[in-house]
Design a protein around this motif. Sequence first.
Motif, short mmCIF file in Angstrom:
data_model
loop_
_atom_site.label_atom_id
_atom_site.label_comp_id
_atom_site.label_asym_id
_atom_site.label_seq_id
_atom_site.Cartn_x
_atom_site.Cartn_y
_atom_site.Cartn_z
N TYR A 41 11.53 15.70 56.79
CA TYR A 41 12.45 14.95 57.63
C TYR A 41 12.15 15.11 59.12
O TYR A 41 12.00 16.23 59.61
N ALA A 42 12.08 13.98 59.81
CA ALA A 42 11.89 13.91 61.27
C ALA A 42 10.68 14.71 61.76
O ALA A 42 10.70 15.29 62.83
N SER A 43 9.62 14.72 60.96
CA SER A 43 8.41 15.47 61.30
C SER A 43 7.38 14.58 62.00
O SER A 43 7.59 13.38 62.17
N TRP A 84 6.49 10.45 57.77
CA TRP A 84 6.89 11.85 57.60
C TRP A 84 6.16 12.53 56.45
O TRP A 84 6.41 13.69 56.16
N CYS A 112 13.92 3.61 56.34
CA CYS A 112 13.57 4.94 55.84
C CYS A 112 12.27 4.92 55.05
O CYS A 112 11.55 5.92 55.03
N HIS A 145 11.56 1.70 69.93
CA HIS A 145 10.67 2.86 70.07
C HIS A 145 9.20 2.43 70.03
O HIS A 145 8.35 3.07 70.64
N VAL A 177 7.90 11.85 64.74
CA VAL A 177 8.51 10.54 64.45
C VAL A 177 10.03 10.74 64.37
O VAL A 177 10.52 11.44 63.49
N PRO A 178 10.78 10.12 65.28
CA PRO A 178 12.23 10.30 65.28
C PRO A 178 12.92 9.54 64.16
O PRO A 178 12.38 8.58 63.62
N ASP A 179 14.13 9.98 63.84
CA ASP A 179 14.96 9.31 62.85
C ASP A 179 15.79 8.26 63.58
O ASP A 179 16.80 8.56 64.19
N LYS A 218 9.73 5.25 57.89
CA LYS A 218 9.74 6.60 58.45
C LYS A 218 9.26 7.64 57.43
O LYS A 218 8.52 8.55 57.80
N SER A 219 9.65 7.50 56.18
CA SER A 219 9.26 8.48 55.16
C SER A 219 7.75 8.55 55.01
O SER A 219 7.19 9.63 54.84
#
Length: 184
Positions: free
Chosen positions: A95-97, A80, A73, A111, A100-102, A76-77
Amino acid sequence: DSTKLMTAQTFITKARNAVNHKTLYVMGAIGQPLNASNKAFLVNHCAWYNGQPDRVAKINAASSDTFGFDCVCLVKSILWGWNGNVNAVYGGAAYASNGVPDLGTEGFLNHCGQSYTNFSNIPAGAYLWMQGHAGIYIGDGLAIECTPQWSDGAQITAVGNIGPVSGYNTRYWTRWARIPYIQY
């Protein structure tokens, strides 16, 4: 390349920004400031881990200017848009922007596409992976990872595959990959 969100150097700068904030390892947390409402949510989210008495105590003891992350996270964060905003639900991340998938640690590795076990030519900004854990290679034999080990949050560690670095805890990783959203 217009499909890229940022350069590797910008990605690393943003990861270092997370390290320079107060952070705590919280399973499933995507950069939330640990205010009262987020604490109440997070101790019940991924409760098999966050609900353990020692984790509940650490989450509840955190100041409201502390940000919660887990390992993947954190990666990903940043992608995001996390920027350390204590007044934003996810510290500035959406979130999930950004396309970029979660995904979990292994899903994110897959991925990324091709991954490698030889660490001799790893580029700064690469995704680091081992079973159940992820980090970011920042160059000079160092990584940024969020882990409950050592300082229990986002921290700089040595990549043992390259060699120990004096003054840093050492982690050995299994694979690395280029993140498709980063310009290397």
